[in-house]
Design an enzyme around this catalytic site. Structure first.
Site, mmCIF file in Angstrom:
data_model
loop_
_atom_site.group_PDB
_atom_site.id
_atom_site.type_symbol
_atom_site.label_atom_id
_atom_site.label_comp_id
_atom_site.label_asym_id
_atom_site.label_seq_id
_atom_site.Cartn_x
_atom_site.Cartn_y
_atom_site.Cartn_z
ATOM 1 N N SER A 146 0.803 -1.234 0.000
ATOM 2 C CA SER A 146 0.000 0.000 0.000
ATOM 3 C C SER A 146 0.833 1.281 0.000
ATOM 4 O O SER A 146 0.271 2.357 -0.183
ATOM 5 C CB SER A 146 -0.926 0.009 1.208
ATOM 6 O OG SER A 146 -1.960 -0.912 0.983
ATOM 7 N N LYS A 183 0.343 3.568 -2.956
ATOM 8 C CA LYS A 183 -0.891 4.340 -3.199
ATOM 9 C C LYS A 183 -0.669 5.848 -3.340
ATOM 10 O O LYS A 183 -1.253 6.477 -4.231
ATOM 11 C CB LYS A 183 -1.930 4.033 -2.120
ATOM 12 C CG LYS A 183 -2.472 2.596 -2.207
ATOM 13 C CD LYS A 183 -3.273 2.233 -0.967
ATOM 14 C CE LYS A 183 -3.839 0.819 -1.021
ATOM 15 N NZ LYS A 183 -4.406 0.402 0.268
ATOM 16 N N TYR A 232 -3.517 -2.975 -10.365
ATOM 17 C CA TYR A 232 -3.444 -2.748 -8.916
ATOM 18 C C TYR A 232 -2.520 -3.777 -8.247
ATOM 19 O O TYR A 232 -1.607 -3.404 -7.496
ATOM 20 C CB TYR A 232 -4.855 -2.789 -8.300
ATOM 21 C CG TYR A 232 -4.825 -2.769 -6.790
ATOM 22 C CD1 TYR A 232 -4.467 -1.615 -6.100
ATOM 23 C CD2 TYR A 232 -5.101 -3.912 -6.043
ATOM 24 C CE1 TYR A 232 -4.402 -1.593 -4.713
ATOM 25 C CE2 TYR A 232 -5.050 -3.905 -4.663
ATOM 26 C CZ TYR A 232 -4.693 -2.747 -4.000
ATOM 27 O OH TYR A 232 -4.612 -2.736 -2.630
ATOM 28 N N TYR A 287 -4.920 4.472 7.849
ATOM 29 C CA TYR A 287 -6.230 3.819 8.006
ATOM 30 C C TYR A 287 -6.845 4.078 9.387
ATOM 31 O O TYR A 287 -6.904 5.217 9.827
ATOM 32 C CB TYR A 287 -6.114 2.299 7.765
ATOM 33 C CG TYR A 287 -5.323 1.871 6.570
ATOM 34 C CD1 TYR A 287 -5.704 2.247 5.290
ATOM 35 C CD2 TYR A 287 -4.196 1.070 6.700
ATOM 36 C CE1 TYR A 287 -4.992 1.824 4.181
ATOM 37 C CE2 TYR A 287 -3.474 0.646 5.600
ATOM 38 C CZ TYR A 287 -3.878 1.029 4.346
ATOM 39 O OH TYR A 287 -3.175 0.608 3.260
ATOM 40 N N VAL A 344 1.269 -3.567 4.126
ATOM 41 C CA VAL A 344 1.069 -4.827 4.844
ATOM 42 C C VAL A 344 2.345 -5.697 4.842
ATOM 43 O O VAL A 344 2.448 -6.657 5.598
ATOM 44 C CB VAL A 344 -0.178 -5.545 4.243
ATOM 45 C CG1 VAL A 344 0.152 -6.241 2.940
ATOM 46 C CG2 VAL A 344 -0.817 -6.461 5.232
HETATM 47 N N1 GLN Z 1 -1.874 -5.726 -1.720
HETATM 48 C C1 GLN Z 1 -2.567 -5.490 -0.485
HETATM 49 C C2 GLN Z 1 -4.058 -5.713 -0.675
HETATM 50 O O1 GLN Z 1 -4.587 -5.272 -1.671
HETATM 51 C C3 GLN Z 1 -2.263 -4.106 -0.006
HETATM 52 C C4 GLN Z 1 -2.850 -3.812 1.323
HETATM 53 C C5 GLN Z 1 -1.921 -3.084 2.257
HETATM 54 O O2 GLN Z 1 -0.697 -3.008 2.094
HETATM 55 N N2 GLN Z 1 -2.472 -2.577 3.336
HETATM 56 O O3 GLN Z 1 -4.718 -6.305 0.138
#
Ligand code: GLN
Length: 306
Positions: A65, A68, A190, A242, A260
């Site tokens: 993420s 993003k 994505y 978040y 993540v």
């Molecule tokens: N690739 C992960 C997902 O789409 C990214 C989520 C994250 O890093 N919080 O679930």
């Protein structure tokens, strides 16, 4: 502050927190749970180009993420702010990264930092197909990091095979006309964007470029417009962490984005970019050692923007 002082501070924090073993490895795809829980790197890049690194700062992990904010910047530079705002809001959710909630009436994702928002970004970024889009994304990430980035095909394949939650959200948004085209094609961009491989060294340079209004302090290249950077850094502050955003704001006070895979990037406008990597996560999907290191760095170097 002298170079030795920065280096000594990072080494002290690394030493203090390396024995912390709270948190768990993510299990939503098998690949992410195979990493070494002891991995721990910290990097800091100042706007004059000086960089400091400690621990596993050369170890690669997937950007997840943390991509993003850069997807948001690409879409805004290509389509303009208004066109992006029409499809994605700028309100924090107070919910997890994969929240299925959309804004009332407009059905837009709440913001570009949650998965739903980033999936819309993957749709908006210009290109005839996902291959063209991913070339643009890779080039942008490399301009921000001043390095060549690899790609983790195993993580990508796994994300794609297991990504039914993201798929469900994408279909929901297709239903409301927020996404257009083919869901699998959009998700391809994505999932691939999340699977670029980075180090804390790369991420600190990327964060420093955001802190430097879009000019990479290592190459002096103008990567994005100051206005775009302002918008990116703003949503990082309000939405980047978040459902941990409030506490993060209170205890760290730096615009940031977590992933993540266990990385966090932090942007201190006009001063520096910081990145920490440690894959043990708390229940909000944030690196536990990462939070500690940022809290202490913020306190010791007086980095909070408030
Ligand atoms: N690739 C992960 C997902 O789409 C990214 C989520 C994250 O890093 N919080 O679930």
């Amino acid at each position: 502050m002298l170079d030795e002082d920065y280096q000594a501070l990072l080494e002290e924090l690394h030493e203090t927190y390396k024995s912390f073993d709270e948190g768990t490895l993510p299990t939503y795809i098998p690949e992410l749970s195979l990493v070494n829980p002891q991995d721990f790197g910290i990097s800091l890049t100042l706007l004059d180009g000086r960089s400091f690194h400690v621990g596993h700062s050369q170890r690669t992990f997937t950007i997840q993420s943390m991509v993003k904010p850069f997807l948001y910047g690409i879409a805004m530079e290509q389509l303009g702010e208004e066109a992006v705002l029409e499809r994605i809001g700028v309100e924090p959710t107070g919910d997890a990264f994969n929240t299925i909630k959309l804004q009332p009436k407009t059905h837009r994702p709440y913001n570009p930092m949650v998965n739903a928002g980033a999936i819309v970004l993957a749709n908006l970024i210009q290109g005839d197909n996902h291959r063209e889009k991913i070339v643009t994304i890779k080039k942008t990430l490399e301009d921000f990091s001043a390095s060549d980035l690899g790609f983790d095909i195993r993580v990508y394949t796994s994300e794609k095979a297991m990504g039914h939650h993201n798929r469900a959200m994408a279909y929901l948004m297709l239903n409301f006309g927020i996404l257009t085209g083919h869901v699998e094609e959009i998700l391809e961009s994505y999932f691939q964007a999340c699977s670029f491989m980075v180090t804390t060294k790369d991420l600190a340079a990327m964060a420093a470029t955001l802190a430097n209004k879009g000019v990479n302090p290592l190459t002096q290249k103008e990567v994005m417009q100051p206005r775009t950077i302002k918008n990116i850094v703003c949503v990082m502050m309000t939405c980047g962490m978040y459902d941990f955003a409030g506490q993060w704001s209170y205890t760290v006070g730096i615009p940031a984005k977590s992933g993540v895979s266990g990385g966090i990037i932090g942007v201190v406008p006009g001063r520096m970019g910081i990145s920490v990597y440690s894959p043990l996560l708390d229940e909000t999907g944030t690196s536990v050692r990462g939070i500690r290191v940022f809290q202490e760095l913020s306190r010791r170097l007086d980095l909070s923007i408030y």
